[in-house]
Design a protein around this motif. Structure first.
Motif, mmCIF file in Angstrom:
data_model
loop_
_atom_site.group_PDB
_atom_site.id
_atom_site.type_symbol
_atom_site.label_atom_id
_atom_site.label_comp_id
_atom_site.label_asym_id
_atom_site.label_seq_id
_atom_site.Cartn_x
_atom_site.Cartn_y
_atom_site.Cartn_z
ATOM 1 N N THR A 139 0.821 -1.209 0.000
ATOM 2 C CA THR A 139 0.000 0.000 0.000
ATOM 3 C C THR A 139 0.855 1.258 0.000
ATOM 4 N N ASP A 140 1.871 1.311 0.865
ATOM 5 C CA ASP A 140 2.686 2.522 0.940
ATOM 6 C C ASP A 140 3.491 2.733 -0.339
ATOM 7 N N GLN A 141 3.908 1.641 -0.979
ATOM 8 C CA GLN A 141 4.623 1.730 -2.255
ATOM 9 C C GLN A 141 3.705 2.346 -3.327
ATOM 10 N N THR A 142 2.456 1.909 -3.352
ATOM 11 C CA THR A 142 1.489 2.436 -4.324
ATOM 12 C C THR A 142 1.147 3.885 -4.010
ATOM 13 N N TYR A 143 1.065 4.195 -2.722
ATOM 14 C CA TYR A 143 0.823 5.573 -2.276
ATOM 15 C C TYR A 143 1.916 6.507 -2.788
ATOM 16 N N GLU A 144 3.160 6.082 -2.639
ATOM 17 C CA GLU A 144 4.303 6.889 -3.097
ATOM 18 C C GLU A 144 4.221 7.144 -4.603
ATOM 19 N N ILE A 145 3.869 6.117 -5.362
ATOM 20 C CA ILE A 145 3.779 6.257 -6.815
ATOM 21 C C ILE A 145 2.642 7.204 -7.201
ATOM 22 N N CYS A 146 1.483 7.056 -6.556
ATOM 23 C CA CYS A 146 0.357 7.945 -6.861
ATOM 24 C C CYS A 146 0.683 9.399 -6.532
ATOM 25 N N LYS A 147 1.378 9.618 -5.434
ATOM 26 C CA LYS A 147 1.793 10.982 -5.083
ATOM 27 C C LYS A 147 2.710 11.560 -6.160
ATOM 28 N N ALA A 148 3.583 10.724 -6.696
ATOM 29 C CA ALA A 148 4.517 11.189 -7.722
ATOM 30 C C ALA A 148 3.813 11.455 -9.046
#
Length: 303
Positions: free
Chosen positions: A197-206
């Motif tokens: 989840t946090d990995q996907t969160y980081e990508i969406c933020k970028a």
């Protein structure tokens, strides 16, 4: 009136009253049975074919009768255009929503976005453009994207940047149409690039687009990381869609270890008004399995 006649008359009246009460209770139970749920759970085709038959239009109508107000169909892009249109018309007529379908070749083991190869990106973008047309026919607002496998000869940071750049271009296709691609971290194999989840969160933020959010599937994340509610809270601003399935087994809620009543209560209190996709199998087959499926959702929806 004779006392015996009075007693008979009273007994008949009481019997009639009991029957009427029973009928009203049965009607009330039936109304509750088909009432909309507190959250918007979305079944897939095939979950109710034992009762409704194999025609998808008939099954959608039956889902509505049971209280469901949305559907999902991962393979919608593969359906004939005319069938897509009929499905869209049926959903509109019934006041139902279309949940996710999978972007054609939206990134997989054969054309992973982590590789940064132009030919893979072109395949992905072609799938995005095709998805816009599908979405128009069925009035869909979400489409699932899985970036594919690791490209293990590249550093993790480079792979992540490659995925972000591809997704930015995909978001640019979806954004003018109000469609959101939702990225799904999966647990199926360790070869998958996107797992947490946090990995996907980081990508969406970028990527930084309203058309790029997280598809949070509680089944996969229970396997990958657990701590469901806390991680949803931490990443909530980038979660655009929810799917569920119990673990172990990937079957309906109440069959495994996830306390879905608490999860759904949290989602409701959070103000979530989106779709909860029923991305799982069924513990029983046939009509009994269908009844068990609905009963499970009625149970966990009773919070």
């Amino acid at each position: 009136m004779k006392r015996s006649d009075f007693i008979k008359s009273g007994a008949a009246l009481l019997s009639s009253s009991v029957l009427l009460t029973n009928d009203l209770m049965a009607e009330k139970k039936e109304a509750i049975k088909g009432a909309p749920f507190k959250l918007d759970y979305a079944p897939h085709q095939g979950m109710f074919t034992s009762t409704a038959g194999k025609n998808m239009i008939d099954e959608i109508t039956y889902m509505h009768d049971l209280g469901f107000r949305s559907i999902e169909d991962n393979g919608m892009p593969e359906r004939p255009v005319e069938e897509q249109k009929r499905i869209g018309e049926t959903l509109t007529r019934l006041g139902m929503r279309m949940g996710v379908f999978v972007v054609p070749k939206g990134g997989n083991g054969a054309n992973t976005l982590a590789a940064g190869k132009q030919e893979f990106v072109d395949i992905f973008l072609k799938g995005c453009r095709e998805s816009v047309e599908v979405a128009k026919r069925v009035n869909a607002k979400w489409a699932t994207v899985v970036p594919g496998d690791f490209q293990r000869n590249l550093p993790m940071g480079v792979q992540t940047a490659n995925v972000i750049e591809a997704l930015k271009r995909g978001a640019a296709i979806f954004e003018p149409h109000g469609i959101t691609m939702v990225l799904e971290p999966l647990s199926d194999t360790p070869n998958l690039f996107l797992r947490y989840t946090d990995q996907t969160y980081e990508i969406c933020k970028a990527v930084d687009s309203p058309s790029c959010k997280i598809l949070y599937d509680a089944y996969h994340q229970q396997k990958n990381e657990g701590n469901l509610i806390n991680l949803m809270e931490l990443c909530w601003s980038e979660i655009g869609y929810i799917q569920v399935g119990d673990n172990p087994g990937r079957l309906e809620p109440t069959t495994g270890e996830i306390n879905y009543k608490n999860v759904f209560k949290w989602l409701k209190n959070k103000g979530y008004s989106g779709i909860v996709g029923m991305e799982h199998g069924m513990s029983k087959s046939g009509v009994e399995g269908e009844k068990a499926l609905v009963a499970a959702y009625r149970e966990v929806d009773n919070f």
